[in-house]
Design an enzyme around this catalytic site. Sequence first.
Site, PDB file in Angstrom:
ATOM      1  N   LYS A 138      30.034  45.249  65.354  1.00 37.29           N
ATOM      2  CA  LYS A 138      29.458  45.292  64.100  1.00 37.29           C
ATOM      3  C   LYS A 138      30.420  44.744  63.186  1.00 37.29           C
ATOM      4  O   LYS A 138      31.612  44.620  63.194  1.00 37.29           O
ATOM      5  CB  LYS A 138      28.975  46.477  63.616  1.00 37.29           C
ATOM      6  CG  LYS A 138      30.146  47.674  63.259  1.00 37.29           C
ATOM      7  CD  LYS A 138      29.534  49.113  62.941  1.00 37.29           C
ATOM      8  CE  LYS A 138      30.654  49.928  62.890  1.00 37.29           C
ATOM      9  NZ  LYS A 138      30.402  51.169  62.148  1.00 37.29           N
ATOM     10  N   TYR A 184      49.720  39.477  36.713  1.00 38.60           N
ATOM     11  CA  TYR A 184      49.239  40.098  35.438  1.00 38.60           C
ATOM     12  C   TYR A 184      49.707  41.283  35.139  1.00 38.60           C
ATOM     13  O   TYR A 184      49.877  42.350  35.979  1.00 38.60           O
ATOM     14  CB  TYR A 184      47.402  40.289  35.987  1.00 38.60           C
ATOM     15  CG  TYR A 184      46.763  39.051  36.238  1.00 38.60           C
ATOM     16  CD1 TYR A 184      46.832  37.999  35.040  1.00 38.60           C
ATOM     17  CD2 TYR A 184      46.112  38.943  37.250  1.00 38.60           C
ATOM     18  CE1 TYR A 184      46.117  36.719  35.354  1.00 38.60           C
ATOM     19  CE2 TYR A 184      45.534  37.540  37.665  1.00 38.60           C
ATOM     20  CZ  TYR A 184      45.405  36.693  36.544  1.00 38.60           C
ATOM     21  OH  TYR A 184      44.819  35.391  36.672  1.00 38.60           O
TER      22      TYR A 184
END
EC number: 5.1.1.1
Length: 385
Positions: free
Chosen positions: A38, A270
């Site tokens: 999955k 940042y």
Amino acid sequence: MDNTAMRAWAEIDLTALRANVTALRACAPGAGLMAVVKADAYGHGMVPCARAALEAGATWLGTATPEEALALRAAGVGGRLLCWLWTPGGPWRAAVEADIDVTVSALWALREVCAAAREAGRTARVQLKADTGLGRNGCQPADWPELTAAARAAETDGLIKVTGIWSHFSCADEPGHPSIAAELAAFHTALAVAAAAGLDPEVRHMANSPGTLTLPESHFDLVRPGVALYGISPVPQVGGPADFGLRPVMTLAARLASVKRVPGGHGVSYGHHYVTPGETTLALVPLGYADGVPRHASGSGPVLVAGKWRTVAGRVAMDQFVVDLGGDAAQPGDEAVLFGPGDRGEPTAEDWALAAGTIAYEIVTRIGTRVPRVYVDNGRRVPGE
């Protein structure tokens, strides 16, 4: 193998994956093995990993969604295949016609798969899931007698064949947790109720990766390893991959996009959460949170650059992050390894999980589609499909 033209890549070692399947089969010699593929095989690439797992002796494949299962069939992947995460109106008929075993946890799902079987003119293969304590999908004990009786009636009508009964642990990754014994007992009760209803399933299964590795009493007819298949320990507090005979399958790397000298007191990324303590060399790694690098690992994520472990300097940005090389030298195009098996001294996915306050499952699964997968087999690059 030449990756010099690539910004970044995730190398997937199919030889390691097959060896992991062999090791996991040895942990449960009396049971079959379902390779859970999955979420694009936990980020490793569903189709190539499914094929490699089958080559190594997996007897089943498992997906969460029907769309995943149908994609495997569309790619020509055969064999037994179970999917379990259904919603009303799902592609039941397509799954029945593609010989996919479907999971039913409630009467609404049984009604929908029976209708699909009538439309398709063929018997649907159904596995009933019991909720033995996890509290997610699965049928509650109070509703289980009604569901098993209805499933048996549908069998008698020729609409379905109940091929399996299964459940899932809540705390198998915490060996010794009291829920484990309680959930095993609840599963045995669910099996007894199903037998009393006249059901005789082909397979009974409950063991996930930690169950496969640490709970032999949970192996039943089939084990369902997921993350362990990809060489990641589901119980790092007990042992790392090598302790269980496993090897990590994914290596995540990139080419440095920039290397430059900056003065002391220079802000980095940042918010300037990192400021250079003195004149230094900064290297730019062109991977960011849009590629799956956890922003939570800002200031803590480990990277192997120029032969040493470095730490993400400042915030991880959308497409890139910076490492401080101090007095060491590097060149644009040099390799930066975020994680791998650890053979070359590089960090592992578990190291990144610790840095980000999460689990290694999430680290590998979140690597996005901007990062190409490069498949290798016996040290040689091979096609991915």
